[in-house]
Design an enzyme around this catalytic site. Sequence first.
Site, PDB file in Angstrom:
ATOM      1  N   HIS A 240       1.680 -59.297   6.412  1.00  0.00           N
ATOM      2  CA  HIS A 240       2.435 -60.202   7.274  1.00  0.00           C
ATOM      3  C   HIS A 240       3.403 -59.426   8.160  1.00  0.00           C
ATOM      4  CE1 HIS A 240       1.641 -62.917   3.692  1.00  0.00           C
ATOM      5  NE2 HIS A 240       1.157 -63.645   4.678  1.00  0.00           N
TER       6      HIS A 240
ATOM      7  N   SER B 102      -1.246 -62.647  -0.627  1.00  0.00           N
ATOM      8  CA  SER B 102      -0.238 -63.257  -1.498  1.00  0.00           C
ATOM      9  C   SER B 102      -0.833 -63.610  -2.851  1.00  0.00           C
ATOM     10  CB  SER B 102       0.345 -64.505  -0.826  1.00  0.00           C
ATOM     11  OG  SER B 102       0.947 -64.169   0.409  1.00  0.00           O
TER      12      SER B 102
END
Length: 286
Positions: free
Chosen positions: A44, A193
């Site tokens: 990210h 994640s």
Amino acid sequence: MSSAGELPELVSTRDAIRDRVVAARREGRRVGLVPTMGALHAGHLSLVERARAECGLVLASVFVNPTQFGPGEDLERYPRDLDADLRLLAGAGCGVVFAPSVETMYPPGCDTWVEVGAAAKPLEGEHRPTHFRGVATVVLKLMNLAPADAVYFGRKDYQQTVVVRRMVEDLNVPIEVVVCPTVREPDGLAMSSRNAYLSSEERQRALALSRGLRAASEMHAAGERRAPVIRGSIEQLLAEAGVETQYVALLREGTVDAIETIDGPTVVAIAGKVGETRLIDNATIG
């Protein structure tokens, strides 16, 4: 833009995020939008850093979008830590974070959806039939609320980038879609994640996905052009590692069209379950 060590401005309302974007563009600043579901990692942050290099204002959204999760998926246990996300975003140079509630994004009575087309049907679409409807709808909502100049996505979610590009083109959304390279752990595992769900033993098994992609590249470099042969080799590698394969596909670059013979840039896409954790990965060969 936040300075080093300074947390980004946190906003949660539709008017607030739109006001920040409109004001920045009025000042002549290019605005970059990085949509995320939080639980941020270096992948990210690479999107934020790319946006920072190209834009005068970078804003990230942190929103666990319920409409892209199917029944029995991990909506409730999906990792959430906004304070940690804000600290990471500060270090990457993010200026504004939009963290709306579910009610902000989907007010009572909300009943309009993006109808996704052929790009959403195979692969992920077969295993998660409502996923891309939710993704496309929330991405369009975010682009309307934060009318940025460019929006940034990671290459790891390859099919998602195809679906979003198609939507932006078909619906005449005035925004540039920027796709950035997959970021990997030192051992090759694509950052996600959901990696946090893996036990140490499962994490070792999960490395079979990136090994499969390397095997495909090596086979191609050695002269193999038959997609079924490469696909079969990857499937065997995954099975031997104890990965429950959902698909291995060879696709024409920029599309989700399956090929039988490699005659140009080709995406090798993999999805599988390691224990209860579903992982995806891809790479381009040819």
